[in-house]
Design an enzyme around this catalytic site. Structure first.
Site, PDB file in Angstrom:
ATOM      1  N   HIS A 166       5.225   0.584 -10.919  1.00 41.02           N
ATOM      2  CA  HIS A 166       4.114  -0.289 -11.332  1.00 41.02           C
ATOM      3  C   HIS A 166       4.401  -1.744 -11.044  1.00 41.02           C
ATOM      4  CE1 HIS A 166       1.954   2.386 -14.428  1.00 41.02           C
ATOM      5  NE2 HIS A 166       1.925   2.831 -13.216  1.00 41.02           N
TER       6      HIS A 166
ATOM      7  N   ARG B 204      -4.732   4.204  -0.805  1.00 42.80           N
ATOM      8  CA  ARG B 204      -3.975   5.055  -1.732  1.00 42.80           C
ATOM      9  C   ARG B 204      -4.708   5.032  -3.066  1.00 42.80           C
ATOM     10  NH1 ARG B 204       0.397   2.118   1.150  1.00 42.80           N
ATOM     11  NH2 ARG B 204       1.816   3.633   2.060  1.00 42.80           N
TER      12      ARG B 204
ATOM     13  N   ARG C 218      -7.502   8.498   0.547  1.00 41.61           N
ATOM     14  CA  ARG C 218      -6.578   9.619   0.480  1.00 41.61           C
ATOM     15  C   ARG C 218      -6.668  10.260  -0.894  1.00 41.61           C
ATOM     16  NH1 ARG C 218      -0.318   8.444   1.224  1.00 41.61           N
ATOM     17  NH2 ARG C 218      -0.570   7.647  -0.886  1.00 41.61           N
TER      18      ARG C 218
ATOM     19  N   GLU D 136       3.111  14.188   7.641  1.00 44.57           N
ATOM     20  CA  GLU D 136       4.258  13.475   7.062  1.00 44.57           C
ATOM     21  C   GLU D 136       5.369  14.424   6.640  1.00 44.57           C
ATOM     22  OE1 GLU D 136       3.012  11.205   3.638  1.00 44.57           O
ATOM     23  OE2 GLU D 136       1.649  12.760   2.943  1.00 44.57           O
TER      24      GLU D 136
ATOM     25  N   ASN E  59       6.343   7.021   6.837  1.00 47.47           N
ATOM     26  CA  ASN E  59       7.330   6.787   5.759  1.00 47.47           C
ATOM     27  C   ASN E  59       7.936   8.109   5.304  1.00 47.47           C
ATOM     28  OD1 ASN E  59       6.214   4.261   5.945  1.00 47.47           O
ATOM     29  ND2 ASN E  59       5.015   4.420   4.076  1.00 47.47           N
ATOM     30  N   ASP E  60       7.068   9.034   4.956  1.00 48.35           N
ATOM     31  CA  ASP E  60       7.589  10.325   4.515  1.00 48.35           C
ATOM     32  C   ASP E  60       8.140  11.134   5.681  1.00 48.35           C
ATOM     33  OD1 ASP E  60       7.501  10.611   1.693  1.00 48.35           O
ATOM     34  OD2 ASP E  60       5.318  10.489   1.812  1.00 48.35           O
TER      35      ASP E  60
ATOM     36  N   ARG F 288      13.713   7.673   0.993  1.00 51.38           N
ATOM     37  CA  ARG F 288      13.190   6.360   1.366  1.00 51.38           C
ATOM     38  C   ARG F 288      13.397   5.317   0.275  1.00 51.38           C
ATOM     39  NH1 ARG F 288       6.691   7.772   1.276  1.00 51.38           N
ATOM     40  NH2 ARG F 288       6.312   5.608   0.758  1.00 51.38           N
TER      41      ARG F 288
ATOM     42  N   CYS G 230      -0.266   5.612   9.810  1.00 52.07           N
ATOM     43  CA  CYS G 230      -0.535   4.766   8.648  1.00 52.07           C
ATOM     44  C   CYS G 230       0.700   4.437   7.832  1.00 52.07           C
ATOM     45  CB  CYS G 230      -1.599   5.391   7.754  1.00 52.07           C
ATOM     46  SG  CYS G 230      -1.046   6.915   6.952  1.00 52.07           S
TER      47      CYS G 230
HETATM   48  C1  PEP Z   1       3.633   7.681   4.458  1.00 55.17           C
HETATM   49  O1  PEP Z   1       4.288   8.559   3.900  1.00 55.17           O
HETATM   50  O2  PEP Z   1       3.908   7.213   5.569  1.00 55.17           O
HETATM   51  C2  PEP Z   1       2.453   7.105   3.788  1.00 55.17           C
HETATM   52  C3  PEP Z   1       1.680   6.241   4.404  1.00 55.17           C
HETATM   53  O3  PEP Z   1       2.203   7.494   2.511  1.00 55.17           O
HETATM   54  P1  PEP Z   1       2.965   6.924   1.228  1.00 55.17           P
HETATM   55  O4  PEP Z   1       3.801   5.750   1.683  1.00 55.17           O
HETATM   56  O5  PEP Z   1       1.913   6.551   0.262  1.00 55.17           O
HETATM   57  O6  PEP Z   1       3.782   8.093   0.798  1.00 55.17           O
HETATM   58 MG    MG Z   2       3.483   9.664   2.258  1.00 55.63          MG
END
Ligand code: PEP
Ligand code: MG
Length: 756
Positions: free
Chosen positions: A364, A471, A507, A605, A628-629, A639, A676
């Site tokens: 948060h 998100r 999403r 992802e 990212n994932d 991560r 993304c």
């Molecule tokens: C990702 O995983 O790249 C992504 C954009 O989603 P988040 O960062 O919200 O997991």
């Molecule tokens: Mg993700």
């Protein structure tokens, strides 16, 4: 053995600085292993030498004076080899070097183990004995384990400035003071630390110098007196209700409150210069470690009573002092964990940054910091929170690094970076209304990633083509229950409406993993491989349907909605989600709501989705690569774990190959592919994504113009050539270097220097 190790580490962690910690180490190791000598030598990076920092058994006057070059003596050899050295007769070894001031001629056997922290040699732990003998396997194992465990405590202590004076830390001119966390909110903050701690959280209390010692001692005595009365009162009330044996528990409490080590020990610490709360913390920590160490489980249990007593006294102290603190200009709020409300209490104009030992970019407080435009670094596991009050800090919210008491050079460098960064952002404003079009005429879609209302406002002003990833977790995270359909409809309309007719990708809920909901706790051993994203929402159709209905209703007047499904790892999930979406549509139509069906996409992802990209692409309208994932799962690197942050790299050849496979599947199935994750906002990666044939990039607004500059500077052919070259490289660092060179050669060196 485990018990001994554990108790030594606890004591070391509670030490009042590096020297105190080292003294504890040598004493406790010597006592528990029954050796004649235990010494710690630490590396002094400035002089490239080992310095004898603490000893038990050698001449104490030699501490600080005995110095060995890295290639000198047995200590140097242990450091060089980075492995233990066990000698029966040390003097006969060719590397032996004799220091008359230590008086070590009496000791023949030698065992040294390197102290290594994240591959960095911090020093050497040595034990010696007069008798000629090889140390046994058990002993070697103990010393090696001890050295490994101590490395964290020593690095921690070093980072906080080490040495103590009058109970308070003063900086020690030793080595590196930069700690690694994970980025929480972008930007660089310069300022002074103010430690946030929850009322009655004893071990989060920071050190703080005290001016009026006598009134601080008086406050402590008054608090003690008040707690005594409180405990006595409790005891009296329960006198008839519980058996006398159990009742004796209260006598134990009262005895603790009168114990010399608590009362005198704390007063002594106050007189040494620390405030009552900090002095109390140290007394309790010392007490706790003594009890924790006891063999008898009953006595060990006493440790928790002592903690409780400590908390009660602390609460009293805080009540009496009101603990009001002035928040000076340029404050960086620091804590083990900081709640959104603790952050909200600080006047934003005085708050320059946030740094926490726990949490991630999805906490948060990080989300709030982003909304307030305040740089934040999260998850700095080794943050010496208790020793940071009032210390100079630089918090780098781009890289996740925190510098404690940065020297002039580091400061200068950061000021330069920030200045260049601001200048570049200013210069790039001219591109705001220009299209993201390559010199060869290809138009790349550039979209914004959003999650807060504040992001919507800045995205609208950014000249983006729409929202590529909204998100939806935030409205779920800030409530004390799941938001209802009407509430969600209002929120989604606020996102869709201002952008219409530009597309907005909403999403579906992606909680679980690192995004917990306070009112829906999911306790798992391995949450990233657990119940998160689409898995959770498919298991709870009532939650999923409510969200889908709200999205469709919000879209009724806007018509620019696209729905994106997170964490898909098998095609059935797509099919099931489609069934629920159809149901939501049918229900709403029955209710007389006019629906325009949105396009639907899947986040790629999870590695399995890469291998099933064709099957998925046949089922949906677009694919959005969540780098990212995807990076996290492909490389098996958490991560949010600062310890392995150096291994997390989206330019890893495996990630590039995966992205290529997805793009190719998109082309084969006439399915739009975009990216993304943070990769899309990285100028160097953007060249490769252009070369790969990705059609859209969605990123945080702050990166938008930088990436637009890249797109406008490279033809697709040039980008494809660079991609081919990059794909022959085996090392992510080599890929990065090659791309940076390409940026420099194309006149975009500013993007490299800005360090993002
Ligand atoms: C990702 O995983 O790249 C992504 C954009 O989603 P988040 O960062 O919200 O997991
Ligand atoms: Mg993700």
């Amino acid at each position: 053995m485990l018990q001994t190790l554990h108790s030594i580490i606890q004591e070391v962690n509670a030490a009042r600085g590096l020297q105190h910690a080292l003294n504890i180490i040598v004493k406790r190791v010597a006592d528990s292993t029954h050796v004649d000598v235990c010494s710690v030598y630490l590396v002094d990076q400035d002089t490239q030498e080992f310095v004898l920092m603490a000893t038990r058994g050698l001449n104490p006057d030699s501490v600080g004076h005995v110095r060995l070059r890295f290639d000198e003596g047995l200590v140097g050899l242990v450091g060089e080899r980075k492995e233990p050295l066990n000698l029966e007769d040390a003097e006969s070894h060719p590397r032996f070097r004799y220091f008359p001031e230590t008086g070590e001629e009496k000791f023949h056997s030698f065992l040294g183990a390197p102290i290594i922290h994240f591959r960095r040699l911090l020093g050497v732990l040595v034990v010696q004995q007069a008798a000629r003998r090889r140390f046994g396997e058990e002993e070697v194992a103990f010393i090696v384990t001890m050295a490994a465990q101590l490395s964290g405590a020593i690095a921690h202590s070093e980072a906080s400035g080490g040495e103590t004076s009058g109970g308070l830390p003063t900086p020690l001119p030793l080595t590196r003071r930069a700690l690694q966390g994970v980025p929480g909110a972008p930007g660089v903050a310069f300022g002074r630390a103010m430690v946030a701690y929850s009322p009655a959280d004893l071990f989060a209390v920071p050190d703080r110098p005290v001016e009026d010692v006598e009134s601080e001692v008086a406050a402590f005595r008054a608090a003690l007196q008040a707690v005594r009365a409180e405990v006595q009162d409790l005891a009296d009330r329960l006198a008839d209700a519980i058996p006398s044996d159990e009742h004796m528990m209260f006598d134990v409490y009262l005895k603790m409150l009168d114990s010399e080590s608590l009362v005198d020990g704390t007063e002594q610490r106050i007189r040494e210069g620390n405030w009552a709360c900090g002095a109390l913390r140290d007394s309790i920590a010392q007490h706790v470690s003594v009890f924790d160490e006891m063999e008898d489980p009953y006595l060990r249990e006493r440790a928790s009573d002592i903690r409780d007593v400590g908390r009660r006294i602390l609460m009293r102290l805080q009540m009496d002092s009101g603990d009001t603190r002035d928040v000076p200009e340029g404050t960086i709020l620091v804590g083990e964990e900081i709640s959104a409300s603790q952050l909200a209490e600080i006047p934003t104009e005085r708050l320059h940054g946030v740094v926490t030992a726990r949490g991630s970019g999805n906490s948060h407080v990080a989300i709030l910091a982003r909304a307030l435009n305040i740089p934040a670094v999260m998850g700095v596991a080794e943050l010496p929170v208790g020793r940071l009050e009032n210390r100079d800090l630089i918090a780098d919210g781009y890289s996740g690094r925190v510098h404690i008491d940065p020297d002039k050079q580091v400061r200068k460098e950061y000021h330069r970076l920030v200045r260049e960064d601001a200048e570049l952002s200013q210069e790039l404003q001219v591109l705001r209304d220009e299209p993201a079009q390559t010199p060869c005429g290809f138009r790349m879609g550039l979209y914004a990633n959003t999650g807060l209302m504040a992001d919507i406002t800045s995205s609208l002003a950014s000249g983006c083509d729409g929202i590529g990833l909204h998100r939806t977790e935030f409205p779920f995270m800030v409530r004390e229950r799941f938001p209802g359909e009407d509430e969600q409809t209002v929120v989604y309309r606020q996102v869709l409406e201002p952008f219409a007719p530009r597309p907005v990708v909403l999403r579906t809920l992606d909680v679980g993993g690192d995004k917990p909901l306070p009112y829906f706790p999911v306790r798992e051993e391995n949450p990233f491989l657990g119940w998160r994203g689409i898995r959770l929402t498919l298991d709870h159709p009532e939650i999923f349907l409510t969200q889908l209905r709200a999205m469709l209703r919000a879209n009724a007047d806007c018509g620019n909605l696209r729905i994106l499904l997170p964490m898909v790892s098998r095609v059935q999930e797509v099919d099931e989600a489609r069934v629920l979406l159809d149901r939501a549509r049918a229900e709403l139509e029955e209710e007389g709501v006019e629906i325009s069906m949105p396009s639907i996409g899947v986040m790629v992802e999870v590695p399995s989705a890469v291998y099933q990209a064709d099957s998925i692409a046949r089922r949906v309208d677009f694919l959005s690569i969540g780098s990212n994932d995807l990076t996290q799962y492909l490389l098996a690197v958490d991560r949010n774990n600062a310890r392995v942050a150096g291994l997390y790299d989206e330019l890893h050849p495996a990630v590039l190959q995966a992205v290529r496979q997805v793009v190719e599947a998109g082309v084969r199935n006439d399915c739009h592919v975009s990216v993304c994750g943070a990769m899309a906002g990285d100028p160097a990666s953007a060249i490769l994504l252009l070369g790969l044939g990705v059609e859209g990039l969605s990123m945080s607004v702050s990166s938008l113009l930088r990436v637009k500059w890249v797109i406008r500077s490279f033809t697709r052919q040039q980008a494809a050539a660079l991609l081919e070259e990059a794909l022959t490289l085996e090392n992510p660092a080599d890929v990065r270097r090659r791309l940076n060179r390409a940026l420099e050669e194309a006149g975009l060196g500013g993007l490299v220097r800005a360090g993002k």
